[in-house]
Design a protein around this motif. Sequence first.
Motif, mmCIF file in Angstrom:
data_model
loop_
_atom_site.group_PDB
_atom_site.id
_atom_site.type_symbol
_atom_site.label_atom_id
_atom_site.label_comp_id
_atom_site.label_asym_id
_atom_site.label_seq_id
_atom_site.Cartn_x
_atom_site.Cartn_y
_atom_site.Cartn_z
ATOM 1 N N ALA A 68 42.622 31.326 40.216
ATOM 2 C CA ALA A 68 43.109 30.508 39.106
ATOM 3 C C ALA A 68 42.984 29.021 39.417
ATOM 4 O O ALA A 68 42.585 28.227 38.555
ATOM 5 N N SER A 106 49.514 33.589 39.116
ATOM 6 C CA SER A 106 49.229 32.631 38.046
ATOM 7 C C SER A 106 50.297 31.548 37.979
ATOM 8 O O SER A 106 49.993 30.372 37.764
ATOM 9 N N TRP A 111 40.086 33.265 32.797
ATOM 10 C CA TRP A 111 40.778 34.542 32.983
ATOM 11 C C TRP A 111 39.839 35.705 33.315
ATOM 12 O O TRP A 111 40.195 36.556 34.137
ATOM 13 N N VAL A 131 39.348 35.414 36.945
ATOM 14 C CA VAL A 131 40.586 35.724 37.673
ATOM 15 C C VAL A 131 40.801 37.233 37.737
ATOM 16 O O VAL A 131 41.130 37.796 38.798
ATOM 17 N N LEU A 132 40.615 37.909 36.598
ATOM 18 C CA LEU A 132 40.797 39.364 36.570
ATOM 19 C C LEU A 132 39.739 40.057 37.418
ATOM 20 O O LEU A 132 40.028 41.086 38.059
#
Length: 841
Positions: free
Chosen positions: A491, A785, A804, A807-808
């Motif tokens: 992140a 996060s 995102w 990040v995932l």
Amino acid sequence: MPDALPWRTAWTLARRDLSARFKGLRLLLVCLFLGVGAIAAIGTLTGSIEHELGSRGREILGGDIELRVWQRAFGKHENAALARLGTVSQGLRMQAIASKGDATAPVALKAVDARWPLYGRLELTDGRRVGAPPAGTVWIAKGTAARLGTAQGGRIAIGGVPVTVGGIIAADPEQMSEGFALGDTAVVPLDLPARAGLTAPGAMYRSVARVRFASPGRDPEAAVDALKARFGDDFDTRTRLAASPSTERFVTRMGEFLVLVGLAALVIAGIGIGGGVSSYLEARRSSIATLKVLGATSGDIARIYLLQVGAAALAGSLAGLAAGVVVTPLLASALRSLLPVEAGFTVSPPALATAAAYGLLVALVFAAPPLVRARSWPAMALMRARVAPLAADRRALALPVGLGLAAIVALALANAAQPLVTLGFLGGSAAMLALLALVGLGIRKGTARLPRPRSAMLRAGLANLHRPGAQTGALVTALGFGLSAFVLIAAVQTSLDANIRRTVPDRAPDFFVLDVPKDKAGAFGNAVERTIPGSTLKLVPNLRGRILAYGAKERMTRVASLGKDLPDGAWALRGERGLTYSVGVPEGSTVTAGAWWPTIYRGEPLVSLDEKLAEAIGVKVGDYVTVSLLGVERTARIAALRRIDWDSLGFNYVLVFSPNALADAPHNLAATIEVPPGAATAGLLPRLVRAFPSTSVIETGSLLRDARKLLDQMSAAILAAASVAVLAGLAVLLGAIAAARASRTYDTVILRVLGASRAQLLAAQMAEYGLIALVLAAVALAAGSAMAWAVVVELFEFAWMPDWPRVLAVLAAGLVLILGFALGGTLPLLRAKPAQALREL
């Protein structure tokens, strides 16, 4: 009661049982090595930079104090006041164009008098240490020489005035204090800008005065305060105590972030330390029980194993300190072109002592629980600990853990530039540990209440999560921190990348032009159109001024009264700002409050503010703003607030005035030029430089590439530093899996004796780890996060813009990695020999 073992005897027993290679305590060694090494390197590097900034303040600034004013010379009374303080050196700073034939280069022009520099000397590539250049001569940077294709002794033009290249600059001690400039430094005699027309009324230049005190012991801050009290706040000031505020601010912020990274690594390492010590003492369960049967007291056990753990902790910390010292020169060498830091070996005793203290305190806090468990239980309880796990005496833990935590907090706050951020980080770490403990407890309680699956191996896997002696708590803590570290770094990295892309956009004007004379705007536009037909030219008035006061007309707040305590987000109150006036709403701005003035307006002077600045300083439509322009105060009423699109590199001014507010002040124009796609631009710069020698034409392409490269390097440096925490997390993860594997050997052997296949055993292990990983993925996504938001928004003051999907993807990769490690850690269980394992019970 038997007498306690003397410490010397305890050490003899501890040393005989302690492996020379610290077998069983290697996880503790690795964790402390990473955490202490990171903090030692960070502290040594930042300490070295801060020492250089402090000890070389006079050379970096070029004086004891410095005053700067825009678009005017210092007045007679100002010069007289400065002369009473000591030796004064006057100079000018501005953007200009250096040219040779058709080759051009933007330069940050530094015009200096014969007294320059008051401290230090300019170093040239031929080894000379010089001061001001002789008449008709210029010192230029290597990049300018390469771009113009010239060398020492060559002839070039500065602002259209021919000069001889007297030397190539190797090192300028004042470079750190000069600030951002669109081009390399060029040093010329003080009279050249006037001969080139670069100081005509309305031109963008700064007058600089530096003073070398007649009395070296004079307080520079007091001298500056006295000058401001007499002459007001119409000039920027700096002292030798803060010669490069932006550099100091960057070093402080970056150093604090890196220390937090090191602390994060140590917190994660602490979990590994606790697990490693637990595993180590579990392997010595029989030895401890034997010692107790032979009459050893709980205090004796504590002394023996405290000495062993202490020796391992000391060895790991010393190795980390050595690594920190060795790595620092490599970091310094990489940063030497950007920051004032020596590239050789640097030993900072305070930084090393701080790093060692952190390491030993973390070792104390996390090693105390397993040590207390081992000392406080009777021999028979230790013998049956495999089915009746030991519990800690909470009262006995209070002293070492409580004192250790208090010392860590005190040490962190004592070294923090932003105590609230550091306190928030420590509180977040404590909350994270508590959350993971609750999650581990919830998993144990929840799986105990689940319906029994039909599959025997799935049933066995779930039972492993809540049975006596289960390692669920340790696994949840280790895996939770590891996954959270993955999310945190992903992140932070993606947010920094997004901010870089937004700050340095792909699409920007092809050229910026400064100091276009108002009366030659038509000729300038014709020259651009004739050279590159179809170009888009935008011209705006360009002035410089300082915000002096703001607020309701009857009770305006003076910026000078705020000192250094400016409101958050009120960066526009610091120093001079660009000012302009406009008939209509500027392109890229949207009015969000109030109304714009009419096309023909002759009433009270009006101004429009950036809505974010208005929010930061607490003003609204109808309030007033006072600015200083060329030494004259001008007040205007706020008529409108605007939302500014900062995503382009066009003209974005925080303050836009109505024309009647500023048009009478001497000023020139600034311009942007956008050329049609595919159009050749080679002829534009030479033509403009010849026709308008006093203008500064800056090609943006190379500047944007350099800016992106610099920001990408910063982002990569942050990622590299943060990877220390990930390495610590991986070490802890492997240690937790190894500890769980040791406790599963007996179970696996029994299941194999009863006929379980290898596939069934692997399925049971994967069911256990899979359930833990899935639950922790959600926890890690939220916690990681939140921590990343705090780093990006609160510490670096950037926008929160994570990618995102990436990040995932990183989180998913972390899950796969964890399951892969779990599977790899299970394989040795399948090779355990039943007869040998059963004999060891």
